[in-house]
Write an enzyme that holds these catalytic residues in place. Structure first.
Site, PDB file in Angstrom:
ATOM      1  N   LYS A  29     -37.275 -25.027  39.310  1.00  0.00           N
ATOM      2  CA  LYS A  29     -38.396 -24.659  38.445  1.00  0.00           C
ATOM      3  C   LYS A  29     -38.947 -25.880  37.734  1.00  0.00           C
ATOM      4  O   LYS A  29     -40.163 -26.138  37.755  1.00  0.00           O
ATOM      5  CB  LYS A  29     -37.936 -23.621  37.411  1.00  0.00           C
ATOM      6  CG  LYS A  29     -39.066 -23.131  36.506  1.00  0.00           C
ATOM      7  CD  LYS A  29     -38.540 -22.414  35.285  1.00  0.00           C
ATOM      8  CE  LYS A  29     -38.110 -23.411  34.224  1.00  0.00           C
ATOM      9  NZ  LYS A  29     -37.809 -22.763  32.927  1.00  0.00           N
ATOM     10  N   ASP A  34     -40.617 -18.987  36.374  1.00  0.00           N
ATOM     11  CA  ASP A  34     -39.973 -18.799  35.075  1.00  0.00           C
ATOM     12  C   ASP A  34     -39.821 -17.298  34.817  1.00  0.00           C
ATOM     13  O   ASP A  34     -40.069 -16.470  35.699  1.00  0.00           O
ATOM     14  CB  ASP A  34     -40.768 -19.493  33.971  1.00  0.00           C
ATOM     15  CG  ASP A  34     -42.090 -18.807  33.678  1.00  0.00           C
ATOM     16  OD1 ASP A  34     -42.494 -17.904  34.459  1.00  0.00           O
ATOM     17  OD2 ASP A  34     -42.727 -19.156  32.670  1.00  0.00           O
TER      18      ASP A  34
END
Length: 368
Positions: free
Chosen positions: A236, A254
């Site tokens: 991420k 997320d």
């Protein structure tokens, strides 16, 4: 002898004439007699017709049985009684007053949705969000790749606003990887305390700074396989850096992204890596970075975790989860956040396009 013969001949001729003359009368009498005999036969025909009429008149009595069948057919619906099953579909309008009802009447339901239909719906959602958030951008303040990778690591388990209010002091004291690699952990912890989990985060940012200095000459690498080797950096964080510091497409999975793509039935996966792969397959690679911004922005402003503002959502007709939140437009408007509600955003130094669109800069740490 001769006279007798002549007289007898005349008598015979006369008798013949008389017989001949009487023959027609006899024929007429025979004809009339035969006519009289035939008359009863002719009169018998009406009798037959009358008999046939009587039979015809009696025919309906025999046809009374079909009427019983017809009445049986009319009575059949009472025995089948399928009406209640049909009423299970009809109550859509009747239950419209219930807030959750529009979820099944307004929104598209993806059950049985083909792959092609899913791709089209997903891309249409992204286009709609692009019109709603034309100024979407990463909501972390940064001036270079180093500041972005550090800020992204610090954003775990806290808000971007809190990170943005904290990093100015951190970068003012430690502007380069070399400076932060040589920093006193206790001093860094004190700066990072507002972000939560400050000890673990201090260890990560000092560790990744040392790795940058020792392995990459103090420069942030622009490859995924190198970024994920840094302490505290996962896929991420790596995609945030690649997409926003190097212009290389990546999907940022997320918590907001995970929640929304599952609500929209883009995927049922729960593992971030599998979500990334499933969603990435629905879009061209060139769309990945902006897609991430659009979805995350929508999750922060409208499609919240607990109380989504369904009544104020621009993509409600495309959302299978419509109705999970507040559907009343006026009540939903009160749930909007950030610039949608006239409030400051999360960046202290947002892009000019955001400010031009009516967005407001966030206040610095401790500014009331």
């Amino acid at each position: 002898m001769g006279e007798q013969g002549s007289d007898g001949g005349r008598k015979t001729a006369k008798a013949a004439k008389t017989a001949a003359a009487g023959a027609p009368d006899a024929a007429r009498e025979a004809a009339s007699a035969s006519g009289r005999r035939a008359a009863p036969a002719r009169k018998a025909a009406p009798a037959r017709k009358a008999a046939a009429g009587k039979k015809a008149a009696s025919a309906p009595a025999k046809k009374a049985a079909p009427s019983k069948k017809a009445s049986a057919k009319k009575a059949a619906p009472l025995k089948k009684a399928p009406a209640p099953k049909k009423q299970l579909v009809a109550p859509r309008k009747a239950t419209a007053s219930v807030p959750a009802a529009p979820a099944k009447t307004v929104a598209a339901h993806p059950r049985g949705e083909s792959r092609t239909a899913l791709v089209r719906r997903a891309r249409r959602i992204n286009r709609e969000l692009a019109e709603v958030y034309p100024y979407a951008h990463p909501e972390l303040d940064f001036d270079n790749p180093f500041q972005l990778v550090v800020a992204t690591v610090l954003s775990a388990q806290t808000t971007d606003l809190r990170v943005n209010q904290t990093t100015p002091a951190l970068f003012a004291k430690y502007p380069t990887p070399e400076d932060l690699a040589a920093a006193d952990p206790e001093e860094v912890e004190e700066i990072l305390r507002p972000t939560g989990f400050f000890r673990a985060k201090t260890k990560s940012v000092i560790g990744l700074s040392k790795a940058l200095v020792e392995q990459f000459g103090g420069e942030v690498p622009g490859r995924l396989e190198d970024l994920v080797k840094l302490p505290g950096v996962g896929r991420k964080t790596a995609f945030v850096v690649l997409g926003n510091a190097f212009g290389r497409p990546g999907i940022t999975v997320d918590t907001h992204f995970q929640r929304l793509v599952r609500r929209w039935k883009w995927t049922d996966e729960t593992d971030p890596d599998k979500i990334e792969a499933a969603v990435g397959a629905l879009f061209p690679k060139s769309d990945w970075t902006d897609l991430s911004h659009h979805v995350i922005w929508h999750g922060r402003r409208i499609c919240h975790a607990r109380k989504p503002a369904c009544g104020a959502c621009p993509i409600a007709p495309l959302c299978p989860a419509y109705g999970e939140g507040e559907t009343d437009p006026e009540k939903a408007k009160k749930l909007l956040k950030y610039e949608k509600a006239g409030q400051p955003g999360q960046r202290l130094k947002p892009p000019q396009a955001y400010l031009d669109a009516g967005g407001r800069a966030a206040p610095p740490l401790g500014a009331g």
